[in-house]
Scaffold this active site. Structure first.
Site, PDB file in Angstrom:
ATOM      1  N   ASP A 166      19.482  37.414  19.341  1.00 19.40           N
ATOM      2  CA  ASP A 166      18.655  36.438  20.382  1.00 19.40           C
ATOM      3  C   ASP A 166      19.921  35.274  20.342  1.00 19.40           C
ATOM      4  O   ASP A 166      20.954  34.361  18.930  1.00 19.40           O
ATOM      5  CB  ASP A 166      17.537  36.298  20.162  1.00 19.40           C
ATOM      6  N   ASP A 167      20.144  34.613  21.137  1.00 20.26           N
ATOM      7  CA  ASP A 167      20.231  33.073  21.425  1.00 20.26           C
ATOM      8  C   ASP A 167      22.002  33.092  20.961  1.00 20.26           C
ATOM      9  O   ASP A 167      22.544  31.760  20.567  1.00 20.26           O
ATOM     10  CB  ASP A 167      20.176  32.442  20.378  1.00 20.26           C
ATOM     11  N   HIS A 192      14.885  34.324  27.181  1.00 22.49           N
ATOM     12  CA  HIS A 192      14.377  33.398  25.879  1.00 22.49           C
ATOM     13  C   HIS A 192      13.175  32.831  25.839  1.00 22.49           C
ATOM     14  O   HIS A 192      11.925  32.569  27.205  1.00 22.49           O
ATOM     15  CB  HIS A 192      15.666  31.994  26.598  1.00 22.49           C
TER      16      HIS A 192
END
Length: 298
Positions: free
Chosen positions: A15-16, A137
């Site tokens: 992620d991210d 998110h």
């Protein structure tokens, strides 16, 4: 050691992506080493342009990490998303947005406009290609007041895959973390909506309870054992992770150049080290695990 001959197809998703240069480099390095399957892009991340260029160079499969909680929105016309932001032009935060939703202060049209702007920006950054999957998110995509909008917009754009954050570690062993419990319960209710819009998702998901220092070989093996107990045929699962080289204090974030403590901590490096280790590679092999991507779910 696996006692089952059936294959476990595991999506290891970082992620991210786009948050900061050091995190992005770590994700690219892991993909080049065949240690992760895919990543999810924060389109309001401070390093998003360079991240997309790097991803294209190595053909890194990439979804969109819809962000309605942290940092600056993608929408420039604040009148179109007024309820989603505070007086500083920043989104309300992980808990702040959820509180505002419960108070009835967030307008649905503002949510939907920002979602569409983020998908459009993803396309702009990636030669008009759609995200390979959608996740949220801080798991905002499963919130009961948001999920229907995301599912409907995904279907309108032709995005077929979505994360189902029903963490099997929490379902199997429970947790004291009330936020994680809420996410799992919300996800259970989301599955009917995902099905309504013909969105495809891995049945099994792990990662909420094993971030940072909890991202250990022992905990990952517990995840694999849970899969083994439920396996009667080939099985698809997703392992969410957050690897990275620790970010510089003033480089990164979601349009703010203020990376958070987790981004700057050694915990990101710790996840990287586990993911890139021969120990994990051998563990996955012993449990008959093959790395996969969302597009391969059948």
């Amino acid at each position: 050691m696996s006692s089952c001959n059936n294959i476990k197809y595991l999506i290891i998703n970082a992620d991210d992506f786009g948050y900061c240069p050091k995190r992005d480099k770590a994700i690219i390095d892991l993909f080049k080493q065949k240690c992760i399957s895919s990543t999810s892009l924060l389109v309001n991340g401070s390093n998003v342009y360079q991240a997309c260029l790097s991803a294209k160079m190595v053909n890194l499969p990439m979804g969109i990490h819809l962000n309605l909680t942290e940092g600056r929105p993608v929408t420039n016309n604040f009148n179109r998303i007024e309820s989603l932001i505070n007086s500083d032009g920043l989104m309300h935060g992980k808990i702040g947005l959820r509180n505002e939703l419960e108070k009835g202060n967030i307008k649905q049209e503002h949510i939907e406009y920002e979602i569409e702007m983020q998908i459009n920006k993803y396309k702009e950054l990636n030669d008009n290609r759609l995200p390979r999957h959608i996740d949220g998110h801080q798991h905002i995509h499963v919130h009961p007041m948001i999920v229907e909008s995301i599912a409907r917009i995904a279907r309108q754009y032709g995005i077929n895959y979505i994360r189902a954050s029903q963490d099997q570690m929490i379902l199997s062993f429970d947790t004291d973390n009330l936020f994680y419990k809420e996410i799992v319960n919300q996800t259970k209710s989301c599955l009917k909506i995902f099905d309504k819009y013909s969105l495809i998702y891995p049945k099994y998901f792990f990662g909420m309870t094993i971030m940072g220092r909890e991202f250990t070989l022992n905990n990952i093996e517990i995840c694999l054992k849970i899969l083994e107990q439920n396996q009667t045929e080939h099985i698809f699962a997703e392992l969410m992770c957050h690897p990275g080289y620790p970010s510089d204090p003033l480089i990164g974030g979601c349009g703010t150049e203020q990376p958070d403590e987790f981004s700057q901590s050694i915990d990101r490096q710790y996840e990287f080290d586990i993911l890139s280790s021969d120990y994990l590679r051998n563990l996955l092999e012993n449990y008959n695990v093959r790395l996969s991507i969302y597009d391969e779910i059948f």
